[in-house]
Write a protein that holds these residues in place. Structure first.
Motif, PDB file in Angstrom:
ATOM      1  N   GLN A  90      17.313  10.785  42.975  1.00 23.95           N
ATOM      2  CA  GLN A  90      18.631  11.294  42.585  1.00 23.95           C
ATOM      3  C   GLN A  90      18.573  12.443  41.580  1.00 23.95           C
ATOM      4  OE1 GLN A  90      21.583  10.474  43.876  1.00 23.95           O
ATOM      5  NE2 GLN A  90      20.548   9.099  45.310  1.00 23.95           N
ATOM      6  N   LYS A  91      17.375  12.897  41.240  1.00 24.06           N
ATOM      7  CA  LYS A  91      17.200  14.039  40.335  1.00 24.06           C
ATOM      8  C   LYS A  91      17.888  13.815  38.984  1.00 24.06           C
ATOM      9  CE  LYS A  91      16.896  17.228  44.252  1.00 24.06           C
ATOM     10  NZ  LYS A  91      17.454  18.445  44.911  1.00 24.06           N
ATOM     11  N   LEU A 143      13.337   4.120  39.665  1.00 24.55           N
ATOM     12  CA  LEU A 143      13.597   5.520  39.337  1.00 24.55           C
ATOM     13  C   LEU A 143      12.549   6.471  39.918  1.00 24.55           C
ATOM     14  CD1 LEU A 143      14.537   5.077  35.558  1.00 24.55           C
ATOM     15  CD2 LEU A 143      16.108   5.366  37.482  1.00 24.55           C
ATOM     16  N   ASN A 148      12.493  11.377  40.293  1.00 23.03           N
ATOM     17  CA  ASN A 148      13.641  11.828  39.521  1.00 23.03           C
ATOM     18  C   ASN A 148      13.294  12.920  38.510  1.00 23.03           C
ATOM     19  OD1 ASN A 148      16.426  10.487  39.845  1.00 23.03           O
ATOM     20  ND2 ASN A 148      14.999   8.788  40.163  1.00 23.03           N
ATOM     21  N   ASN A 178       6.937  10.736  39.354  1.00 21.29           N
ATOM     22  CA  ASN A 178       7.605  11.526  38.334  1.00 21.29           C
ATOM     23  C   ASN A 178       6.555  12.365  37.611  1.00 21.29           C
ATOM     24  OD1 ASN A 178      10.624  10.921  38.184  1.00 21.29           O
ATOM     25  ND2 ASN A 178       9.779   8.846  38.307  1.00 21.29           N
TER      26      ASN A 178
END
Length: 226
Positions: A32-33, A57, A60, A88
């Protein structure tokens, strides 16, 4: 407000986290950036949330600042059991922040950090924290940049921590076969009454060099002891 810059669905989930929605135990923001700013806002909502137990997460663009925000959640959360941060940009400094949160955490059981450019320094920070933390059951560091120095830190941690049952290290290509085998031997030797997992490349018979490696590890732990 930051919610206005995120998708409508993400904003709605953030609002439910903030409201401590009792039906929202598993939260996923995969791809979802969120970046560091979004992670900071999510973390601020989690400070007062006692429901969320699983937080996903991946992908992201979370960096050091985002890891610092999540560290504050680990300090105080009474519910978060599973934190997934794969793909990430946590890096060594981000791992240091997460380690700081882990030191006093007594709830988190799974931490996933695959594909985060964590190297020897980051592995050392996490290892130091896990000498005090007895809650974490699984640590996934696959596809990072951990080499022999980081492997030695993890080995020293395994001598002190017998709660960790899963240590995942596949595709850390800087780690030698000797260190792989030492970690494998330690997982088996210190966890004889519990299932254990160490994901690593196939190894030659441990009997060829484990006695010498265990002696070297004992000397290593003696030098590090106060």
């Amino acid at each position: 407000r930051l919610e206005r810059d995120l998708s409508r669905d993400v904003g709605a989930v953030l609002a439910r986290v903030r409201a401590n929605d009792r039906l929202l135990a598993h939260v996923s923001f995969a791809g979802q950036k969120l970046s560091d700013d979004g992670t900071a806002q999510l973390s601020s909502h989690l400070h007062s949330n006692s429901i969320v137990s699983h937080l996903y997460l991946p992908r992201n663009n979370i960096r050091c600042a985002g890891a610092r925000s999540l560290s504050s959640v680990l300090h105080i959360s009474s519910s978060l059991k599973h934190l997934s941060l794969e793909h990430n940009h946590i890096g060594n400094e981000g791992a240091r922040h997460l380690a700081r949160g882990l030191r006093l955490n007594r709830v988190l059981s799974t931490l996933e950090l695959q594909f985060n450019r964590v190297g020897d320094e980051g592995a050392r920070h996490l290892s130091d924290a896990l000498q005090e933390n007895t809650a974490l059951i699984e640590l996934d560091l696959c596809a990072n940049e951990v080499g022999d120095d980081g492997g030695a830190s993890l080995a020293h941690m395994l001598l002190c921590n017998t709660s960790l049952q899963g240590l995942f290290l596949k595709n850390n290509r800087g780690m030698s076969q000797a260190v792989w085998s030492l970690l494998d031997q330690l997982m088996c030797a210190t966890r004889s009454n519990s299932p254990q997992t160490l994901v690593c490349p196939p190894s030659p018979p441990l009997s060829l060099f484990c006695p010498m490696l265990l002696l070297l590890l004992w000397l290593f732990s003696f030098v590090l002891s106060p």
